[in-house]
Design an enzyme around this catalytic site. Structure first.
Site, mmCIF file in Angstrom:
data_model
loop_
_atom_site.group_PDB
_atom_site.id
_atom_site.type_symbol
_atom_site.label_atom_id
_atom_site.label_comp_id
_atom_site.label_asym_id
_atom_site.label_seq_id
_atom_site.Cartn_x
_atom_site.Cartn_y
_atom_site.Cartn_z
ATOM 1 N N ASP A 1 0.858 -1.195 0.000
ATOM 2 C CA ASP A 1 0.000 0.000 0.000
ATOM 3 C C ASP A 1 0.887 1.235 0.000
ATOM 4 O O ASP A 1 1.789 1.357 0.824
ATOM 5 C CB ASP A 1 -0.861 -0.051 1.274
ATOM 6 C CG ASP A 1 -1.620 1.240 1.535
ATOM 7 O OD1 ASP A 1 -1.959 1.935 0.561
ATOM 8 O OD2 ASP A 1 -1.874 1.535 2.720
ATOM 9 N N ASP B 1 -4.398 3.736 2.571
ATOM 10 C CA ASP B 1 -5.758 3.267 2.861
ATOM 11 C C ASP B 1 -5.782 1.822 3.376
ATOM 12 O O ASP B 1 -6.844 1.239 3.575
ATOM 13 C CB ASP B 1 -6.668 3.418 1.626
ATOM 14 C CG ASP B 1 -6.203 2.559 0.458
ATOM 15 O OD1 ASP B 1 -5.207 1.810 0.611
ATOM 16 O OD2 ASP B 1 -6.827 2.626 -0.620
ATOM 17 N N ASP C 1 -1.751 -1.376 -3.791
ATOM 18 C CA ASP C 1 -2.144 -0.668 -5.012
ATOM 19 C C ASP C 1 -1.120 -0.896 -6.125
ATOM 20 O O ASP C 1 -0.062 -1.504 -5.895
ATOM 21 C CB ASP C 1 -2.346 0.828 -4.724
ATOM 22 C CG ASP C 1 -1.279 1.394 -3.805
ATOM 23 O OD1 ASP C 1 -0.097 1.144 -4.105
ATOM 24 O OD2 ASP C 1 -1.615 2.046 -2.795
ATOM 25 N N ASP D 1 -5.728 -10.447 -14.996
ATOM 26 C CA ASP D 1 -6.756 -11.436 -14.658
ATOM 27 C C ASP D 1 -8.059 -11.032 -15.338
ATOM 28 O O ASP D 1 -8.624 -9.977 -15.033
ATOM 29 C CB ASP D 1 -6.915 -11.446 -13.128
ATOM 30 C CG ASP D 1 -7.290 -12.797 -12.587
ATOM 31 O OD1 ASP D 1 -8.165 -13.446 -13.174
ATOM 32 O OD2 ASP D 1 -6.716 -13.188 -11.546
ATOM 33 N N ASP E 1 -10.187 -16.373 -15.511
ATOM 34 C CA ASP E 1 -10.892 -16.876 -14.335
ATOM 35 C C ASP E 1 -11.956 -17.910 -14.717
ATOM 36 O O ASP E 1 -12.753 -17.667 -15.628
ATOM 37 C CB ASP E 1 -11.555 -15.676 -13.645
ATOM 38 C CG ASP E 1 -12.101 -16.008 -12.287
ATOM 39 O OD1 ASP E 1 -11.304 -16.336 -11.394
ATOM 40 O OD2 ASP E 1 -13.331 -15.950 -12.111
ATOM 41 N N GLU F 1 -7.797 -20.779 -15.773
ATOM 42 C CA GLU F 1 -8.148 -21.480 -14.546
ATOM 43 C C GLU F 1 -9.235 -22.487 -14.906
ATOM 44 O O GLU F 1 -10.374 -22.104 -15.180
ATOM 45 C CB GLU F 1 -8.670 -20.505 -13.489
ATOM 46 C CG GLU F 1 -8.941 -21.218 -12.181
ATOM 47 C CD GLU F 1 -9.827 -20.433 -11.219
ATOM 48 O OE1 GLU F 1 -9.742 -20.694 -10.018
ATOM 49 O OE2 GLU F 1 -10.611 -19.579 -11.666
ATOM 50 N N HIS G 1 -4.358 -17.398 -4.147
ATOM 51 C CA HIS G 1 -5.183 -16.573 -3.259
ATOM 52 C C HIS G 1 -6.478 -17.269 -2.847
ATOM 53 O O HIS G 1 -7.313 -16.655 -2.186
ATOM 54 C CB HIS G 1 -5.517 -15.263 -3.984
ATOM 55 C CG HIS G 1 -6.345 -15.510 -5.208
ATOM 56 N ND1 HIS G 1 -5.865 -16.176 -6.313
ATOM 57 C CD2 HIS G 1 -7.630 -15.221 -5.497
ATOM 58 C CE1 HIS G 1 -6.810 -16.290 -7.215
ATOM 59 N NE2 HIS G 1 -7.901 -15.717 -6.741
ATOM 60 N N ASP G 2 -6.672 -18.517 -3.262
ATOM 61 C CA ASP G 2 -7.914 -19.235 -2.947
ATOM 62 C C ASP G 2 -7.715 -20.396 -1.975
ATOM 63 O O ASP G 2 -8.693 -21.051 -1.602
ATOM 64 C CB ASP G 2 -8.530 -19.814 -4.232
ATOM 65 C CG ASP G 2 -9.103 -18.746 -5.141
ATOM 66 O OD1 ASP G 2 -9.530 -17.694 -4.626
ATOM 67 O OD2 ASP G 2 -9.114 -18.964 -6.366
#
Ligand code: NOJ
Length: 511
Positions: free
Chosen positions: A19, A23, A27, A96, A198, A253, A315-316
């Site tokens: 970041d 926030d 990013d 993605d 995806d 994927e 990330h899953d």
């Protein structure tokens, strides 16, 4: 060989990377600032998870504008700068693409939902019925429940393989196909090197939307959908990419748990260039299971001339450092992944041996229970770990005071340096990058194989057990890489330490 066959890919989940605006969410500028570090690590290509405009119900996999950057992550100008600076360093960038569904806030769905007579009604999948009985027995991936939502205002059901806020597009409608092709061109024109696509196996649907067999009805429909029409859609998408110069890549994927089905999505060299194969991610750290996975991938893919991919984390799913239970095993797993035949996909943070964060109930955000592996990357010690705030969107992973990028860069014995040495060794070895794979006899609990290409040879040994192992190899070999860093450059002694893996090179190289 194509670049995507020899490349080491590195997945960045942008919320969690770095970041720079305070926030608490990573990013695009944060990625740009770390490009030199990624070059130091040695990876060839970045896959950046979604950063498009989104209400963030599924952290950006619910897209409301495919052709803009969400303000949370920056601007289109930030993306262009990131891409230009990555390219200037020789790094490729794939992004993605989320073709199966949009956000329910996408203007297309808002228009479709407005009325049964909307011009865009048929861009999504609607069915008549009564409000108490969904049109079929398909289940959504999350939250638990039917893959259908009743739209009170217009009196029909709409399909969503994921959240109700992620309605499925109707790829049987040529207008949808054309509009989605345009979203690809938007980014191809900007110069991206390709896409991670995806749940690409879901875009085609059986028009009859038949029930899944009762014994499978508990499995989310997205893990079962596999229909012929998707292959034609993929060939058309491939033609969009092929019209561009350079080798733009399609990494799909294919989220079905059967490698023989995954293999079909490579087509005859005219569909996906690469497909993720998830069974290894679900496999325990066990030599028998891994041998079966490796042989299965070869048996299904080689006859098609299809090139494998290998990933241990993303990330899953829980990180493999967490699943396998120790750093020693995570190190051995790095040798395994970078020593196999195929394109490896690292998930940011595995190179510092991150474990999943422990996320207290009050901070749980993801409806799919995947917060732990999405914890922010600690770049240094200290309260903010290199971010602008000490309190980012998810808690820090365990041990971040010690286990952070700066600390491990300072320690040549660290797992970070192991990844760097492995990637460098791979880049320098045609055998490791593109060579054949032949399994070697090995004691129980050990997997051993040889890679060879045009006179270049390497042997990889992985000990999945907590016991030492002894191996007799024909010829004389030196240790090139040791997962625990011990004995590199020395002759291979014939024994393998517990939970350890080695890359060996011939003691006498051919003239
Ligand atoms: C697969 C993605 O990897 C996951 O994060 C997402 O929730 C679903 N597809 C839906 O887009």
């Amino acid at each position: 060989m194509s670049w995507w066959q020899t490349a080491v890919f590195y997945q960045i989940y942008p919320r969690s990377f770095l970041d720079t605006d305070g926030d608490g969410v990573g990013d695009l500028e944060g990625i740009r600032r770390q490009l030199d570090h990624l070059v130091w690590l040695g990876v060839d290509a970045l896959w950046i998870s979604p950063f498009f405009r989104s209400p963030m119900k599924d952290c950006g996999y619910d897209v409301s504008d495919y052709c803009d950057v969400d303000p949370l992550f920056g601007t289109l100008a930030d993306f262009d700068r990131l891409l230009a600076e990555a390219h200037a360093r020789g790094l490729r960038v794939i992004i993605d693409w989320v073709p199966n569904h949009t956000s329910d806030q996408h203007p297309w769905f808002r228009e479709a939902r407005a009325s049964r007579r909307s011009r865009k009604r048929d861009w999504y999948v609607w069915r008549d019925g009564s409000p108490d009985r969904p049109p079929n027995n398909w289940r959504a991936a999350f939250p638990k429940g039917p893959a259908w939502t009743w739209d009170e205002a217009t009196g029909q059901w709409y399909l969503h393989l994921f959240l109700p806020e992620q309605p499925d597009l109707n790829w049987a409608n040529p207008e949808v196909v054309a509009a989605m092709h345009d979203t690809l061109r938007f980014w191809l024109d900007r110069g991206v090197d390709g896409f991670r696509m995806d749940v690409i196996h879901c875009i085609g649907k059986d028009p009859a939307l038949p029930d899944v067999p009762a014994e499978r009805a508990i499995i989310p429909a997205c893990a079962l959908n596999d229909v012929e029409s998707t292959h034609g859609l993929l060939r058309d998408i491939r033609r969009v990419l092929d019209a561009y110069p350079g080798e733009r890549v399609m990494v799909g994927e294919v989220g079905v748990p059967w490698t023989e089905i995954v293999a079909r999505y490579y087509g005859n060299g005219d569909e996906l260039h690469l497909a993720f194969n998830f069974p290894p991610i679900f496999a325990p750290w066990d030599a028998v299971v891994w041998r079966a996975q490796v042989e299965r991938a070869a048996a299904e893919l080689d006859p098609r001339g299809a090139w494998p991919t290998w990933a241990l984390s993303n990330h899953d799913n829980r990180r493999h450092r967490t699943r396998y239970g120790s750093e020693a095993r995570a190190r051995a797993a790095a040798v395994l992944m970078l020593g196999l035949r195929g394109s490896p996909f690292l998930y940011a943070g595995e190179e510092i041996g991150l474990e999943d964060a422990v996320v207290p109930a009050a901070r749980v955000l993801d409806p799919g229970g995947r917060d732990g592996c999405r914890a922010p990357i600690p770049w240094e010690a200290g309260p903010t770990h290199g971010w602008r705030t000490a309190d980012p969107w998810l808690p820090w992973p365990p041990d971040a005071q010690r286990r952070n990028v700066a600390a491990l860069r300072d320690d040549p014995a660290s797992i970070l340096h192991l990844y760097r040495r492995l990637i460098k060794a791979r880049r320098a070895s045609p055998a490791l990058q593109e060579g054949s794979f032949a399994r070697l006899d090995s004691p129980a609990g050990v997997l051993a194989w040889e890679r060879a290409f045009a006179g270049d040879r390497r042997i990889v040994l992985v000990n999945f057990t907590g016991e030492p192992a002894v191996l007799a190899l024909p010829g004389a070999w030196n240790v090139e890489i040791a997962s625990d860093g011990r004995g590199e450059a020395a002759p291979f002694s014939g024994s393998l330490r517990p939970d350890a893996a080695l890359v060996l090179r011939p003691a006498r190289e051919p003239e």
